[in-house]
Motif scaffolding. Structure first.
Motif, short mmCIF file in Angstrom:
data_model
loop_
_atom_site.label_atom_id
_atom_site.label_comp_id
_atom_site.label_asym_id
_atom_site.label_seq_id
_atom_site.Cartn_x
_atom_site.Cartn_y
_atom_site.Cartn_z
N ASP B 304 0.79 -1.23 0.00
CA ASP B 304 0.00 0.00 0.00
C ASP B 304 0.83 1.28 0.00
O ASP B 304 0.35 2.33 -0.43
N PHE B 305 2.04 1.21 0.54
CA PHE B 305 2.83 2.43 0.67
C PHE B 305 4.17 2.39 -0.05
O PHE B 305 4.65 3.41 -0.51
N ALA B 330 -5.43 -4.17 3.60
CA ALA B 330 -5.37 -4.16 5.07
C ALA B 330 -6.58 -4.89 5.65
O ALA B 330 -6.46 -5.69 6.59
N LEU B 411 -1.17 -0.86 11.86
CA LEU B 411 -0.19 0.22 11.65
C LEU B 411 0.32 0.21 10.22
O LEU B 411 0.50 1.27 9.62
N GLY B 413 -1.24 -0.74 7.61
CA GLY B 413 -2.28 -0.25 6.72
C GLY B 413 -2.52 1.24 6.86
O GLY B 413 -2.98 1.89 5.93
N ILE B 414 -2.21 1.79 8.04
CA ILE B 414 -2.46 3.22 8.25
C ILE B 414 -1.25 4.07 7.87
O ILE B 414 -1.38 5.13 7.27
N THR B 415 -0.05 3.59 8.27
CA THR B 415 1.12 4.46 8.16
C THR B 415 2.27 3.91 7.34
O THR B 415 3.25 4.60 7.13
N GLY B 416 2.18 2.65 6.90
CA GLY B 416 3.30 2.09 6.16
C GLY B 416 4.44 1.68 7.08
O GLY B 416 4.24 1.43 8.26
N PHE B 417 5.65 1.63 6.54
CA PHE B 417 6.81 1.18 7.29
C PHE B 417 7.06 2.03 8.53
O PHE B 417 7.55 1.54 9.54
N PHE B 418 6.78 3.30 8.44
CA PHE B 418 7.04 4.23 9.54
C PHE B 418 6.39 3.72 10.82
O PHE B 418 7.04 3.54 11.84
N GLY B 419 5.08 3.48 10.75
CA GLY B 419 4.36 3.02 11.93
C GLY B 419 4.76 1.63 12.36
O GLY B 419 4.89 1.35 13.55
N PHE B 421 7.63 0.24 12.07
CA PHE B 421 8.92 0.26 12.76
C PHE B 421 8.87 1.01 14.07
O PHE B 421 9.67 0.73 14.96
N ILE B 422 7.95 1.93 14.21
CA ILE B 422 7.77 2.52 15.54
C ILE B 422 7.28 1.43 16.48
O ILE B 422 7.75 1.29 17.62
N MET B 424 7.82 -1.72 16.17
CA MET B 424 8.91 -2.66 16.42
C MET B 424 9.93 -2.06 17.38
O MET B 424 10.57 -2.77 18.14
#
Lengths: 380, 478, 362
Positions: B304-305, B330, B411, B413-419, B421-422, B424
């Protein structure tokens, strides 16, 4: 309790982000326009951008996932600039363009002659565009190769990419990546170059095929001149970009076809106090003999013939290198060996003065070490 | 409450204490020449043992007067191999009855005799269900704590194995055994665990899992600092490493404290084969952990991102498959994982007889029909399958993995890798944050304990492992 | 048993390394002339020298046994000095955290989420940082070890996969602008390290030699800067020089077979670094705050500090020109000079003078 409070705040923030539309917006793969090839031509009004893209909806409807060639579509967008032209993609197609899968970026001859800097700037800035995309100049209009029907079950961009990469491996054509091209453009002393692609009709099939038509050289981002296949080969040897390929050389005892196993080029410049430079280019090539056509029918491939093959190969390569240097370096003033950069690294204080008179003040000696490693299944 | 002189009165008091429960049996007879009342709970005592060990020796035609008193005669004649003890407190006697003891009240005696005649029905020793091994033993803990202690003693035949007994639960009065190896377990850890067990304040303890939150140190994270095992050999191995075991009556699982993150990826089979294969298996389990936790979320985030990560061929396959489905990626991921959890839960709870029906529903309906109908895409189903199988490799971590998975899908589905990894990062912080009993949960990697690396990810050969050992005490903070 | 507020020297310097390296990854060269490309390959030597020299005031404060903090000395001077210094350092920690957040948002919005409004994500990140800070210093140290391992793997992957594109001709000769520029570059590289200030309050909590750990950190970090930038230059040449985020431009080129464009994944690993950095600054900020306000370090303090961090971030978010102006103005270098040289030296000197007077009076 406090930890729970922070966790609640985090969860709420995430929820609000999702519901409010703030934050990154997800785009389904099927809502993306997956661009495979890009062609840019100069027009009177600006530029014409031709996109070859995968039609994922058609691919989804089809039963055979291998029939990708039938699921590419062509799109044409015009505008004053590339960025402006491509800004209309979403409005025209309803899909979000994805440039990260693009394999080749072609530009037409007219655009090359006018200057590439503006056209390429878009692909250097957009985050999802690849800086290691292969670029090439079309023989005439970039639209032609992008729109061509190669009659295969894979997208045309894949075929063009294969031709470019394959030709690089065989030392027949220069496959250049965008960032490499821009690097050579920005240094000011190097000569940027890229392959030229043309379209030819296939003899037995009702389709076309992409062929390499030599190399285009640029000065300050504008097309300066083009060179044919032989000079391209010589240039690739000089730039140490030959991995494999075939050599056909005539010796005293016959004609030898040899397969290149490895080729290594080392350039060592020496700058003298009088301002003249000597560049020693050493090329070490190792080959296997794949075919031997003797002058005398009774002659078999023996040790003498192997030595003869090595000598013939050496002579052939030396001639090629000298021709290439004579035309490209001395005549066309293309610093294909990046001598100015190498001298700058070794003699930083004298480099600037040298660069101004480089083509008159440099003596280049090309030395070839040619080794025949194997002679094939048939014994000596 | 002190014992009365009249045997009948004592029996009546006991009957009242048990609120006239039907299974409380009172037998009046003459024991060693004196009126006596035998009180026991029907089903808890073995009737044969009652007859052979108590009734027969005390009601035969022997001359008991030579012993001086009926009590002396009982001590002399009753079968002492059945744990004969004396008690004067009626409350304690009542409690002893619930443990399968028989109480013998003699007329005019101030003490009652307690005979340990347990004969309650219990399950035998089974093979392990959740912790199967290729080369290890095939015994599993039983429901009875005594049997479990015996299984442990058979593997650690040393007097250094200490088994402390305590009772937890106001109503259930469940026996809990606290076991460790003297000289290897850290005294401070022992004290802490004892204190935590004492402070539970539970009313009923029907499973060892009740004790886990009390044993977990600090604020609750996703991962428990207390492990569990159904294998006596595994518990023995952990006790040898200086850990502490807790066995609760009625549960075929023993708790182990402290339990480190890396322990979740160890198995007894690792010690049976070659060290190289053991390393491979542990790395595989670690990889399965990450696949199970993160793959669906990363898949959703990537498609998706960040589709540029996908190779072109795979991208087209996924795009073509997703083009046919009506739902977002998602949502698909969420739904199909939910279905998997439903099927899994159904598999656990339903009667065995209908097990096949669930398999058919799961495989055909979800696997085949959903894809054919175009509700779910095949790539997503593959991701779910891989996730599920990976999760099965480390069943002890199913709980945190399931929660993590859904969180990461949301996360991703909402924010991509950014969310993702936060999340994680928070997970890593959670892993590193726990320090049960002074031993960091992330030990022996962080902090790095060189000696313990012999049996952390890689397993040294037995010539090395056999010479020295690293106990939990050595991994504590300085 | 050690409490969660103390940490081993190795883990502490892991935290510093991770905290520093994200600044390197998201570093923007606002003035190309001040940072000649050719010098970056050899900058590690003057960087180490500058780092050692600039650390002298801090090390003087810590004392031979490394068991003192700045506030051990300020408390001997006066409570007002303690409160004043604590306020300044709290502000410094908030400033560092805010600059990190802005820089990271600029980076992510340039290379990944170009059309997105990232403020909610940064808020999410701050919230996560609060949670991580609340766990304590030791868990943060342990976490950093894992993050460092990931960073090392990702850098090794990028280096290995792009090594084939390395060309000697892309390199620039060093010292083209003279030794002075090199030394200035080294000093500015050190001046951007706000981490050194944290030793002024954390030293007693560090088990092990702070001096040795700091030297090792300097050396490793300096070598990393030089190695990374040399590879970037060798592979991307003049093209890479023009990129806003040079290391990112290198990660875009890394590929093995069909596995390519892992830059998004690698950048996501950098999220962990950023998280660690934010959490660390919040943690240290709370320790400073305790000295000047009746707020004990804990979740409340971290939440309290995250508010001005977020506020400062909003001030610069999406305003690249304003942000670049601030960076170019030398704000970071000024903060460094005050926090790491000015105040420690002044406090140390003042305490020494007062101590000498007291001894003379006795």
């Amino acid at each position: 309790m406090k930890r729970k409070a922070v966790c609640m705040i985090l969860a709420l923030t995430a929820l609000l982000t999702a519901l409010s539309g703030c934050g990154p917006q997800s785009v389904e793969l099927s809502d993306r326009l997956i661009v495979e090839a890009i062609g840019i031509d100069k027009t009177d009004a600006g530029v014409l951008v031709t996109l070859q893209a995968l039609d994922t909806h058609a691919a989804g409807a089809g039963s055979d996932p291998n029939e990708q060639g039938q699921v590419t579509r062509l799109y044409r967008f015009s505008g004053e600039s590339v960025g402006q032209a491509l800004s209309g993609v979403r409005a025209a197609t309803g899909l979000t363009p994805l440039y990260s899968q693009a394999r080749v970026l072609l530009f037409g001859r007219s655009l090359a002659e006018a200057g590439l800097a503006e056209a390429l700037d878009f692909f250097l800035r957009v985050c999802n565009a690849r800086s290691d995309i292969l670029i090439a100049m079309a023989e005439s209009a970039a639209e032609d190769p992008v729109a061509a029907d190669f009659g295969a079950t894979v997208p045309g961009a894949v075929i063009m990419e294969d031709v470019l990469n394959g030709s690089l491996r065989d030392g027949m054509g220069a496959a250049v990546k965008l960032y490499d091209f821009m690097n050579l453009t920005y240094t000011g002393t190097d000569t940027a170059f890229c392959p030229v692609i043309g379209i030819r009709e296939q003899a037995l099939e009702d389709a076309q095929k992409p062929v390499l038509q030599g190399t285009a050289f640029f000065e300050n981002g504008r097309l300066a001149f083009t060179a044919g296949e032989d000079l391209t080969r010589g240039m690739l040897f000089l730039k140490d970009r030959v991995e494999t390929g075939a050599i056909r050389a005539a010796g005293e005892n016959g004609t030898y076809t040899m397969r290149i196993i490895s080729s290594e080029t080392k350039i060592s410049p020496t700058l003298y106090e009088n301002g003249r430079a000597n560049a020693r280019i050493r090329v070490k090539t190792v080959c296997d003999i794949t075919e031997f056509t003797p002058k005398d029918d009774a002659c078999r491939l023996g040790e003498a013939e192997a030595a003869d093959a090595a000598a013939a190969g050496k002579a052939w390569l030396e001639a090629l290198l000298n021709d290439t240097l004579s035309v490209l370096f001395y005549e066309k003033h293309a610093d294909i060996c990046r001598l100015a950069r190498l001298v700058n690294l070794k003699y930083p204080r004298l480099a600037a003065a040298y660069a101004e008179r480089m083509f008159e003040a440099t003596d280049i000696t090309a030395e070839v070490e040619f080794t025949v490693r194997r002679t094939g299944k048939e014994g000596i | 409450m002190k014992i009365e002189k009249s045997a009948a009165e004592n029996a009546a008091i006991i009957k009242k204490t048990f609120h006239n429960s039907f299974d409380l049996q009172i037998r009046f007879f003459t024991a060693a020449g004196a009126p006596a009342a035998a009180v026991y709970l029907d089903g808890m005592c073995d009737e044969m043992k009652i007859t052979e060990c108590v009734l027969k020796p005390l009601t035969n035609k022997e001359n008991f007067s030579r012993f001086g008193s009926p009590a002396a005669a009982v001590k002399a004649r009753a079968y002492k191999g059945m744990g004969l003890s004396e008690e004067t407190d009626l409350n304690k006697i009542a409690a002893a009855l619930t443990e399968g003891n028989l109480a013998l009240f003699l007329e005019n005696e101030e003490t009652a005799f307690l005979f340990s005649l347990q004969g309650f029905p219990k399950k035998g020793i089974d093979t392990p269900e959740a912790e199967q091994n290729e080369q290890g033993g095939s015994e599993r803990f039983a429901d009875s704590f005594k049997d479990n202690v015996t299984l442990l003693r058979r593997r650690l035949k040393t007097p250094a194995l200490v088994t402390e007994r305590t009772v937890i639960g106001e109503t259930s009065r469940t026996d809990v055994i606290f076991c460790y190896l003297e000289g290897r377990a850290d005294p401070a850890m022992l004290q802490k665990i004892r204190r935590r067990l004492e402070k539970t304040g539970l009313d009923t303890l029907l499973g060892s899992g009740y004790l886990k939150p009390f044993l977990d140190g600090g604020s609750p994270g996703l991962f428990s600092d207390t492990g569990f095992t159904e294998r006596p050999d595994m518990l023995a191995a952990k006790l040898a490493e200086g850990r502490i075991g807790i066995i609760a009556d009625g549960t075929p699982y023993a708790l182990i404290a402290p339990y480190l993150f890396i322990d979740y990826f160890h198995s007894l089979d690792d010690y049976m084969g070659s060290p190289a294969y053991a390393l491979f298996l542990r790395l595989l389990r670690l990889a399965c952990f990450f696949i199970s936790a993160a793959l669906p979320g990363l898949f959703v985030a990537t498609c998706d991102f960040h589709p540029e990560v996908l190779p072109p061929g795979i991208m087209l396959d996924i795009a073509a498959a997703e083009a046919k489905t009506p739902f977002s990626l998602a949502f698909e991921a969420f739904a199909i994982h939910l279905i998997y959890e439903i099927v899994r839960e159904a598999g656990l709870r339903m009667p065995v007889a209908v097990g096949h029906a669930v398999s058919i529903v799961g495989a055909l309906v979800v696997g085949d029909a959903a894809v054919t109908a175009g509700l779910i895409a095949a790539p997503m189903l593959m991701v779910v399958a891989l996730t599920a199988i990976s999760s099965a490799v480390i069943p002890k971590l199913h709980e945190p993995l399931a929660l993590l998975r859904f969180g990461l899908i949301a996360l991703g589905g909402i924010t991509g890798f950014f969310g993702v990894f936060i999340a994680m990062g928070l997970l890593l912080s959670d892993l590193c944050g726990g320090s049960p009993y002074g031993v960091p949960f992330s030990a022996p990697f962080s902090p790095f304990v060189k000696k313990a690396q012999r049996d952390a990810l890689r397993r040294a050969g037995w010539r090395t492992l056999g010479r020295t050992r690293t106990t939990a005490r050595e991994m504590k903070f300085e | 048993m050690r409490d969660k507020g103390s940490v081993s020297a190795a883990q502490f310097f892991c935290v510093l390394f991770v905290s520093r390296i994200i600044a390197l990854f998201t570093f923007i060269i606002t003035d190309a002339a001040a940072y000649p490309a050719g010098d970056r390959g050899i900058v590690f030597l003057p960087f180490i020298l500058a780092g050692v020299l600039c650390a002298v005031p801090v090390l003087l404060v810590l004392g031979r046994k490394e068991d003192r903090t700045l506030f051990t000395l300020t408390e001997r001077l006066s409570p007002a000095v303690t409160k004043g210094a604590a306020l300044i350092y709290t502000a410094g920690a908030v400033w560092s955290a805010a600059v990190s957040a802005v820089r990271f948002e600029l980076f992510m919005s340039t290379v990944m989420y170009t059309e997105a409004f990232l403020t909610p994500l940064i808020a999410l990140m701050l919230g996560a940082a609060v949670l991580i800070a609340a766990r304590g210093l030791e868990p943060m140290g342990r976490m950093s070890v894992g993050v460092l391992a990931l960073i090392a793997v990702s850098l090794a992957y990028v280096g290995a996969t792009t090594a084939g594109e390395f060309e000697l001709a892309n390199l620039e000769p060093p010292l083209q602008s003279g030794v002075g520029t090199l030394l200035k570059e080294a000093f500015f590289a050190v001046a951007r390290t706000s981490e050194l200030a944290t030793m002024l309050i954390l030293a007693p909590r560090i088990h092990g030699s702070v001096k040795k750990g700091y030297l090792l950190w300097l050396a490793l970090f300096g070598l990393t800067i030089s190695a990374v930038f040399t590879v970037i230059l060798g592979v991307t040449g003049a093209y890479g020089e023009r990129q806003m985020f040079q290391l990112y431009s290198l990660t875009v080129l890394s590929r093995i077979g069909v596995i390519e464009r892992l830059d998004s994944l690698i950048c996501a690993i950098w999220v962990l670094c950023s998280l660690t950095r934010l959490a660390f600054h919040l943690y240290v900020g709370a320790l400073y705050l305790e000295k000047c306000a009746p707020v004990k370090p804990g979740a409340k303090a971290y939440i309290l500090l995250s508010l001005p961090v977020f506020g400062l971030y909003l001030l610069f978010s999406g305003k690249i020109v304003r942000f670049a102006d601030v960076l170019r103005s030398g704000a970071n270098e000024a903060v460094f000079s005050v926090l790491l040289i000015g105040i420690p030296l002044a406090v140390w000197a003042a305490e020494k003078i007062k101590y000498r007077k007291r001894r003379a009076a006795a």
